[in-house]
Write a protein that holds these residues in place. Structure first.
Motif, PDB file in Angstrom:
ATOM      1  N   LEU A 228       0.827  -1.201   0.000  1.00  0.00           N
ATOM      2  CA  LEU A 228       0.000   0.000   0.000  1.00  0.00           C
ATOM      3  C   LEU A 228       0.860   1.249   0.000  1.00  0.00           C
ATOM      4  O   LEU A 228       0.602   2.196  -0.762  1.00  0.00           O
ATOM      5  CB  LEU A 228      -0.927  -0.011   1.220  1.00  0.00           C
ATOM      6  CG  LEU A 228      -1.770   1.251   1.441  1.00  0.00           C
ATOM      7  CD1 LEU A 228      -2.752   1.457   0.297  1.00  0.00           C
ATOM      8  CD2 LEU A 228      -2.508   1.175   2.774  1.00  0.00           C
ATOM      9  N   GLU A 229       1.883   1.275   0.823  1.00  0.00           N
ATOM     10  CA  GLU A 229       2.733   2.456   0.930  1.00  0.00           C
ATOM     11  C   GLU A 229       3.446   2.741  -0.396  1.00  0.00           C
ATOM     12  O   GLU A 229       3.501   3.890  -0.856  1.00  0.00           O
ATOM     13  CB  GLU A 229       3.759   2.274   2.051  1.00  0.00           C
ATOM     14  CG  GLU A 229       3.164   2.201   3.445  1.00  0.00           C
ATOM     15  CD  GLU A 229       2.531   0.851   3.763  1.00  0.00           C
ATOM     16  OE1 GLU A 229       2.714  -0.110   2.973  1.00  0.00           O
ATOM     17  OE2 GLU A 229       1.853   0.750   4.800  1.00  0.00           O
ATOM     18  N   TYR A 231       2.567   1.724  -3.450  1.00  0.00           N
ATOM     19  CA  TYR A 231       1.600   2.131  -4.469  1.00  0.00           C
ATOM     20  C   TYR A 231       1.221   3.604  -4.305  1.00  0.00           C
ATOM     21  O   TYR A 231       1.225   4.375  -5.268  1.00  0.00           O
ATOM     22  CB  TYR A 231       0.350   1.249  -4.413  1.00  0.00           C
ATOM     23  CG  TYR A 231      -0.879   1.991  -4.865  1.00  0.00           C
ATOM     24  CD1 TYR A 231      -1.026   2.379  -6.194  1.00  0.00           C
ATOM     25  CD2 TYR A 231      -1.858   2.379  -3.956  1.00  0.00           C
ATOM     26  CE1 TYR A 231      -2.107   3.125  -6.609  1.00  0.00           C
ATOM     27  CE2 TYR A 231      -2.949   3.112  -4.361  1.00  0.00           C
ATOM     28  CZ  TYR A 231      -3.067   3.485  -5.685  1.00  0.00           C
ATOM     29  OH  TYR A 231      -4.129   4.230  -6.087  1.00  0.00           O
ATOM     30  N   CYS A 232       0.873   4.001  -3.088  1.00  0.00           N
ATOM     31  CA  CYS A 232       0.428   5.382  -2.846  1.00  0.00           C
ATOM     32  C   CYS A 232       1.544   6.370  -3.178  1.00  0.00           C
ATOM     33  O   CYS A 232       1.298   7.431  -3.771  1.00  0.00           O
ATOM     34  CB  CYS A 232      -0.020   5.557  -1.398  1.00  0.00           C
ATOM     35  SG  CYS A 232      -1.572   4.720  -1.005  1.00  0.00           S
ATOM     36  N   GLU A 233       2.749   6.014  -2.823  1.00  0.00           N
ATOM     37  CA  GLU A 233       3.888   6.893  -3.101  1.00  0.00           C
ATOM     38  C   GLU A 233       4.084   7.079  -4.604  1.00  0.00           C
ATOM     39  O   GLU A 233       4.298   8.191  -5.091  1.00  0.00           O
ATOM     40  CB  GLU A 233       5.150   6.306  -2.475  1.00  0.00           C
ATOM     41  CG  GLU A 233       6.406   7.127  -2.705  1.00  0.00           C
ATOM     42  CD  GLU A 233       7.633   6.502  -2.078  1.00  0.00           C
ATOM     43  OE1 GLU A 233       8.751   6.767  -2.566  1.00  0.00           O
ATOM     44  OE2 GLU A 233       7.487   5.731  -1.098  1.00  0.00           O
ATOM     45  N   HIS A 235       1.806   6.513  -7.098  1.00  0.00           N
ATOM     46  CA  HIS A 235       0.680   7.199  -7.729  1.00  0.00           C
ATOM     47  C   HIS A 235       0.757   8.702  -7.480  1.00  0.00           C
ATOM     48  O   HIS A 235       0.516   9.515  -8.378  1.00  0.00           O
ATOM     49  CB  HIS A 235      -0.635   6.635  -7.193  1.00  0.00           C
ATOM     50  CG  HIS A 235      -1.792   6.823  -8.118  1.00  0.00           C
ATOM     51  ND1 HIS A 235      -2.971   6.144  -7.992  1.00  0.00           N
ATOM     52  CD2 HIS A 235      -1.966   7.630  -9.207  1.00  0.00           C
ATOM     53  CE1 HIS A 235      -3.814   6.520  -8.933  1.00  0.00           C
ATOM     54  NE2 HIS A 235      -3.229   7.423  -9.685  1.00  0.00           N
ATOM     55  N   SER A 236       1.118   9.080  -6.278  1.00  0.00           N
ATOM     56  CA  SER A 236       1.254  10.504  -5.949  1.00  0.00           C
ATOM     57  C   SER A 236       2.414  11.129  -6.714  1.00  0.00           C
ATOM     58  O   SER A 236       2.321  12.275  -7.172  1.00  0.00           O
ATOM     59  CB  SER A 236       1.450  10.681  -4.441  1.00  0.00           C
ATOM     60  OG  SER A 236       0.301  10.264  -3.734  1.00  0.00           O
ATOM     61  N   SER A 376      -5.238  15.193  -2.556  1.00  0.00           N
ATOM     62  CA  SER A 376      -4.410  14.035  -2.875  1.00  0.00           C
ATOM     63  C   SER A 376      -3.532  13.555  -1.727  1.00  0.00           C
ATOM     64  O   SER A 376      -3.164  12.378  -1.672  1.00  0.00           O
ATOM     65  CB  SER A 376      -3.525  14.345  -4.091  1.00  0.00           C
ATOM     66  OG  SER A 376      -2.651  15.433  -3.816  1.00  0.00           O
ATOM     67  N   LEU A 379      -4.529  10.182   0.386  1.00  0.00           N
ATOM     68  CA  LEU A 379      -4.834   8.922  -0.292  1.00  0.00           C
ATOM     69  C   LEU A 379      -4.602   7.710   0.611  1.00  0.00           C
ATOM     70  O   LEU A 379      -5.497   6.874   0.780  1.00  0.00           O
ATOM     71  CB  LEU A 379      -3.999   8.786  -1.571  1.00  0.00           C
ATOM     72  CG  LEU A 379      -4.167   7.457  -2.323  1.00  0.00           C
ATOM     73  CD1 LEU A 379      -5.610   7.263  -2.772  1.00  0.00           C
ATOM     74  CD2 LEU A 379      -3.221   7.390  -3.523  1.00  0.00           C
ATOM     75  N   GLN A 380      -3.429   7.579   1.185  1.00  0.00           N
ATOM     76  CA  GLN A 380      -3.135   6.389   1.970  1.00  0.00           C
ATOM     77  C   GLN A 380      -4.058   6.278   3.178  1.00  0.00           C
ATOM     78  O   GLN A 380      -4.591   5.198   3.472  1.00  0.00           O
ATOM     79  CB  GLN A 380      -1.673   6.376   2.425  1.00  0.00           C
ATOM     80  CG  GLN A 380      -1.306   5.106   3.188  1.00  0.00           C
ATOM     81  CD  GLN A 380       0.188   4.976   3.449  1.00  0.00           C
ATOM     82  OE1 GLN A 380       1.004   5.468   2.688  1.00  0.00           O
ATOM     83  NE2 GLN A 380       0.548   4.297   4.534  1.00  0.00           N
ATOM     84  N   LEU A 383      -7.502   5.064   2.022  1.00  0.00           N
ATOM     85  CA  LEU A 383      -7.525   3.648   1.675  1.00  0.00           C
ATOM     86  C   LEU A 383      -7.487   2.770   2.923  1.00  0.00           C
ATOM     87  O   LEU A 383      -8.172   1.743   3.000  1.00  0.00           O
ATOM     88  CB  LEU A 383      -6.353   3.312   0.754  1.00  0.00           C
ATOM     89  CG  LEU A 383      -6.453   3.847  -0.680  1.00  0.00           C
ATOM     90  CD1 LEU A 383      -5.174   3.572  -1.443  1.00  0.00           C
ATOM     91  CD2 LEU A 383      -7.642   3.221  -1.406  1.00  0.00           C
TER      92      LEU A 383
END
Length: 520
Positions: A228-229, A231-233, A235-236, A376, A379-380, A383
């Motif tokens: 998760l971390e 992915y979020c990093e 995407h941002s 934005s 996000l994390q 989720l």
């Protein structure tokens, strides 16, 4: 635990059979019939002014009667979760305003009538070598509905929402006056108030929107993530980069399972370098299932393919943005796609009309069907909250740029603040979540779904975000008006005589069943 009613038990046991044997096949026949009638009765773009004159005359004649004015579109025809009750309103004939009126190739704009669908406009422009600067993925959505409510796409992080590509609105006011409303003209204040107004300031009769040259393909790059971390990093990072992908989307399949999809316009010369995949063909897996298969690539791997432009633009059409997996669990199976794939997407009027009140009530109490946007940087955290409360997957995530021009949607810290004339913008993420919470799936029908959704709505509001209004709104009127800044809208209601003639926004977007009766 409460006992199910006989109707609920019957639906539980026979819903998929009912859909397969009656609703989906007959719905497709009705859709074909509707398309044939639409083709045979298609209005002539040259008669646009005559149709507008009729609307003007009808509004002048009927606006001072006791009933509020609304369009004559049937309540079950929209792509919203609700069925609008128009029985107490005065209908104005406007459904035949569905033409692509003209294309201005010098000014790179297209002029369309409000009931033209996104599918019709995309197809018309594609034949001319153009595309809308941004376009959503549902063929049946009308242009008027998108600019009056919300239209968000995987290109919205660059172009903004659908109303952000509008150059001019043509609107009939409550007094029956036809106005051409532009960003810099004498009605600039009305221009800023029209987005999210849901037809409560007047009747749209035409919209001018920006277009760009079309490319034959979009090159999609799929990259899986298993944290998760991480992915979020990533995407941002892509969202905030100086040169982000033209199209950007993610689908999340578990707390630590996600796929980022980058899209880039591609020409015919690239067809020899990458496989071509028409992802929207009737027999193909749903797009979200195709994306999920990319999780098999492994850490640090990616896959690229070319998708025909129109197929890419409509990639969520057959699966109705992932909801077909909820409506027909077997819809992505090979046998279904081979024998019944032609029936999708379902005929929305028939699907909604076939839904008994008990089923509608049950869906509100046991399902989450939400779309919302928020700054934005959250996000994390968002989720993680959704995982802890619902554990519903997959999730659809779009980035978008939100512009604050003093209208209904304001950036954090700006709500109820008098607009100073400075256009501001910020990057947001949007999440679509559709399905039953884990607790409900495991048999806990006492799970307070409505309460939990209301908590999400309040959390979104507190963060400076907003709801999409095609989903169920569980907020009260006061909570809704705290989320959307109604200040300018109220001024325009007074200035253009809309009070008492057109409904209020909340009355148009609230569910037909009161969700507060299900609060526990």
């Amino acid at each position: 635990m409460p006992q199910k009613s006989a109707i609920e038990n019957w639906i539980d046991n026979h819903r998929e059979l009912l859909l397969l044997t009656i609703i989906l096949p007959w719905g497709k026949l009705f859709s074909w019939k509707d398309r044939l009638i639409s083709f045979l009765t298609r209005p002539d773009p040259k008669d646009h002014e005559k149709r507008v004159h009729r609307v003007v005359s009808d509004v002048r004649r009927l606006s001072r009667q006791a009933k509020e004015l609304r369009t004559d579109r049937r309540g079950n025809r929209s792509l919203t979760t609700r069925i609008s009750d128009k029985s107490q309103s005065q209908p104005i004939g406007i459904r035949d305003l569905r033409s692509v009126v003209s294309i201005d190739e010098a000014g790179m704009t297209v002029r369309v009538e409000p009931f033209a669908t996104i599918g019709d406009v995309v197809s018309h422009l594609d034949k001319k070598g153009y595309q809308l600067e941004t376009a959503i993925e549902m063929k049946g959505a009308t242009i008027g509905g998108l600019v009056l409510a919300i239209g968000m796409t995987t290109k919205s992080h660059i172009t903004g929402l659908m109303h952000d590509i509008v150059e001019a609105y043509e609107i009939v006011t409550a007094e029956g006056e036809l106005l051409r409303v532009t960003k810099e003209g004498e009605h600039a204040d009305l221009f800023r108030a029209i987005p999210w107004s849901h037809g409560t300031l007047g009747f749209l009769v035409a919209i001018e929107m920006r277009i760009i040259p079309a490319t034959p393909y979009v090159r999609l790059v799929y990259r899986p993530f298993y944290s998760l971390e991480t992915y979020c990093e990533e995407h941002s990072r892509l969202l905030h980069s100086d040169n982000p992908p033209t199209y950007l989307e993610a689908q999340v399949f578990g707390r630590n399972k996600a796929v980022i999809i980058e899209g880039y316009p591609a020409g015919k010369e690239e067809a020899g370098d990458f496989p071509v995949n028409d992802v929207n063909s009737w027999h193909k897996p749903f797009f979200f299932k195709h994306v999920e298969s990319m999780l098999e690539l492994g850490e640090g791997r990616d896959f690229s393919e070319l998708v025909p432009l129109t197929s890419f633009l409509m990639r969520h059409e057959r699966s109705m943005c992932m909801t077909m997996g909820q409506i027909v669990p077997s819809a992505n199976n090979v046998w279904f796609r081979r024998f019944f794939g032609w029936t999708l997407p379902p005929n929305m009027p028939l699907l909604k009309s076939s839904r008994p009140t008990e089923e509608r009530e049950r869906s509100m109490k046991r399902q989450v069907y939400q779309d919302f946007a928020f700054p934005s940087e959250h996000l994390q955290g968002m989720l993680e909250h959704l995982h802890d409360e619902f554990e519903i997957y997959p999730l659809l995530i779009y980035p978008c740029r939100v512009f604050d021009r003093g209208g209904m949607v304001r950036l954090p810290g700006q709500r109820a603040v008098e607009w100073d004339g400075t256009e501001r913008s910020a990057l947001y993420f949007n999440i679509g979540i559709y399905g039953e919470p884990k607790a409900v799936r495991e048999g806990n029908f006492d799970y307070p779904t409505v309460n939990k959704v209301r908590e999400i709505e309040q959390k979104i509001s507190d963060l400076g975000g907003f709801l999409h209004t095609y989903v169920d709104i569980f907020s009260t009127k006061e909570e809704f008006e705290a989320m959307f800044d109604h200040s300018l809208w109220r001024k325009m209601r007074q200035k253009y005589g809309a009070e008492g003639v057109f409904p209020e926004i909340y009355d148009k977007v609230k569910p037909e069943l009161d969700p507060l009766q299900f609060v526990r």
